[in-house]
Design a protein around this motif. Structure first.
Motif, PDB file in Angstrom:
ATOM      1  N   HIS A 113     -52.967  34.621  10.076  1.00 62.91           N
ATOM      2  CA  HIS A 113     -51.851  34.231   9.459  1.00 62.91           C
ATOM      3  C   HIS A 113     -51.375  34.222  11.019  1.00 62.91           C
ATOM      4  O   HIS A 113     -50.362  33.639  11.727  1.00 62.91           O
ATOM      5  N   ASN A 114     -51.608  35.690  12.122  1.00 65.88           N
ATOM      6  CA  ASN A 114     -51.421  35.457  13.424  1.00 65.88           C
ATOM      7  C   ASN A 114     -51.612  34.137  14.283  1.00 65.88           C
ATOM      8  O   ASN A 114     -50.482  33.486  14.667  1.00 65.88           O
ATOM      9  N   GLY A 202     -51.797  40.744  23.612  1.00 67.46           N
ATOM     10  CA  GLY A 202     -52.795  41.374  23.007  1.00 67.46           C
ATOM     11  C   GLY A 202     -52.336  41.102  21.043  1.00 67.46           C
ATOM     12  O   GLY A 202     -51.758  41.385  21.107  1.00 67.46           O
ATOM     13  N   ALA A 203     -53.174  41.579  20.790  1.00 70.09           N
ATOM     14  CA  ALA A 203     -52.567  42.078  19.515  1.00 70.09           C
ATOM     15  C   ALA A 203     -51.783  43.257  19.014  1.00 70.09           C
ATOM     16  O   ALA A 203     -52.422  44.006  20.438  1.00 70.09           O
ATOM     17  N   GLU A 204     -50.600  43.119  18.426  1.00 65.11           N
ATOM     18  CA  GLU A 204     -50.152  44.155  17.613  1.00 65.11           C
ATOM     19  C   GLU A 204     -50.274  45.131  18.031  1.00 65.11           C
ATOM     20  O   GLU A 204     -51.583  45.587  16.710  1.00 65.11           O
ATOM     21  N   GLY A 205     -49.811  46.347  18.298  1.00 62.16           N
ATOM     22  CA  GLY A 205     -50.857  47.823  17.790  1.00 62.16           C
ATOM     23  C   GLY A 205     -51.290  48.136  19.540  1.00 62.16           C
ATOM     24  O   GLY A 205     -50.815  48.446  20.751  1.00 62.16           O
ATOM     25  N   PRO A 206     -52.705  47.376  19.581  1.00 63.15           N
ATOM     26  CA  PRO A 206     -54.042  48.005  20.848  1.00 63.15           C
ATOM     27  C   PRO A 206     -53.488  47.319  21.480  1.00 63.15           C
ATOM     28  O   PRO A 206     -54.064  47.665  22.700  1.00 63.15           O
ATOM     29  N   SER A 230     -42.179  47.151  19.627  1.00 62.97           N
ATOM     30  CA  SER A 230     -43.360  46.210  20.550  1.00 62.97           C
ATOM     31  C   SER A 230     -43.135  44.872  19.099  1.00 62.97           C
ATOM     32  O   SER A 230     -42.649  44.720  18.077  1.00 62.97           O
ATOM     33  N   LEU A 231     -43.323  43.353  19.851  1.00 62.99           N
ATOM     34  CA  LEU A 231     -42.837  42.322  18.536  1.00 62.99           C
ATOM     35  C   LEU A 231     -44.206  41.657  18.123  1.00 62.99           C
ATOM     36  O   LEU A 231     -45.628  41.856  18.591  1.00 62.99           O
ATOM     37  N   ASN A 232     -44.699  40.713  17.216  1.00 66.04           N
ATOM     38  CA  ASN A 232     -45.870  40.586  16.364  1.00 66.04           C
ATOM     39  C   ASN A 232     -46.179  39.769  17.208  1.00 66.04           C
ATOM     40  O   ASN A 232     -45.537  39.084  18.125  1.00 66.04           O
TER      41      ASN A 232
END
Length: 249
Positions: A113-114, A202-206, A230-232
């Motif tokens: 989905h991302n 990068g991916a959200e989070g890491p 942070s943003l998606n």
């Protein structure tokens, strides 16, 4: 010729119907759905002369590999895109009227989905391609295509074996690799995107992997004024790409 692929949902099938109707082999639809959106869709299919097949929701779900098909799926021939990143960049370099490359690099985005949303944003902002590493990314599948609303057909998506090496090759072509990081002192609004640029997210989070971060030429941040940190990744991609588009006029 490449094997046929499946698109599903009104957006994904509708964009193919608009841009390349001759590439559609057949469209399956659920006849029990009789709302205005389906009627308008079927009128467009009839005008294009594409073969229509009635099918129940279960059959369409099996074809699409998803329950979120909206009663519509299509078997299509893949559209021809640039075969490789080198191919694409060489064509841009050879075209005197082409703008400098604008690329989006996604490191660690594994949610379809991302990725679909990122492709949709990349298409809207006029990015030339989206890149991702083979070992830390999701490939193009039916879910990605549906979320991308047709952009999976128009934006080249290259999965590379070694992302850091590819970034170094981009730098050899004078393409500036700009990564996003929460702790970067410079914001995207203080950054010049008018030249050849590859935006790295990068991916959200890491976020980006350490080697990816080290390989960037510079790091920028997106100003955050509220409580979230942070943003998606698809939202962040949109913010960055559209700032680049604004600067490029």
């Amino acid at each position: 010729m490449s094997s046929p692929k499946v698109l599903f949902g009104f957006h994904a099938v509708g964009v193919r119907l608009k841009t390349a109707p001759a590439s559609i082999i057949e469209i399956y639809y659920e006849p029990t759905r009789r709302d205005a959106r389906m009627r308008q869709f079927l009128e467009r299919v009839a005008e294009a002369g594409v073969r229509l097949i009635e099918a129940d929701g279960l059959r369409i779900a099996k074809l699409a590999g998803s329950q979120g098909h909206q009663g519509v799926a299509a078997r299509v021939q893949p559209l021809e895109q640039a075969r490789s990143l080198d191919d694409l960049l060489e064509k841009l370099e050879a075209d005197a009227g082409a703008e400098p490359p604008l690329l989006l690099i996604l490191d660690g985005v594994t949610d379809p989905h991302n990725l679909g949303a990122c492709l949709r944003v990349a298409d809207g902002a006029g990015a030339h391609a989206v890149l991702a590493p083979k070992d830390h990314a999701v490939g193009l599948n039916a879910t990605v295509a549906k979320v991308a609303s047709g952009a999976a057909e128009t934006v080249p998506y290259f999965m590379v074996t070694n992302l850091a090496r590819t970034m170094n090759e981009l730098k050899e072509r004078n393409i500036w690799c700009i990564g996003t990081a929460e702790d970067a002192p410079q914001t995207l609004y203080q950054t010049d995107f008018r030249g050849p640029v590859a935006l790295v997210l990068g991916a959200e989070g890491p976020g980006m992997r350490q080697l990816t971060r080290k390989t960037c030429d510079s790091l920028i941040s997106i100003p955050m004024r509220g409580g979230v940190e942070s943003l998606n990744v698809s939202v962040a991609s949109g913010v960055c790409l559209y700032e680049a588009r604004r600067q490029r006029g």
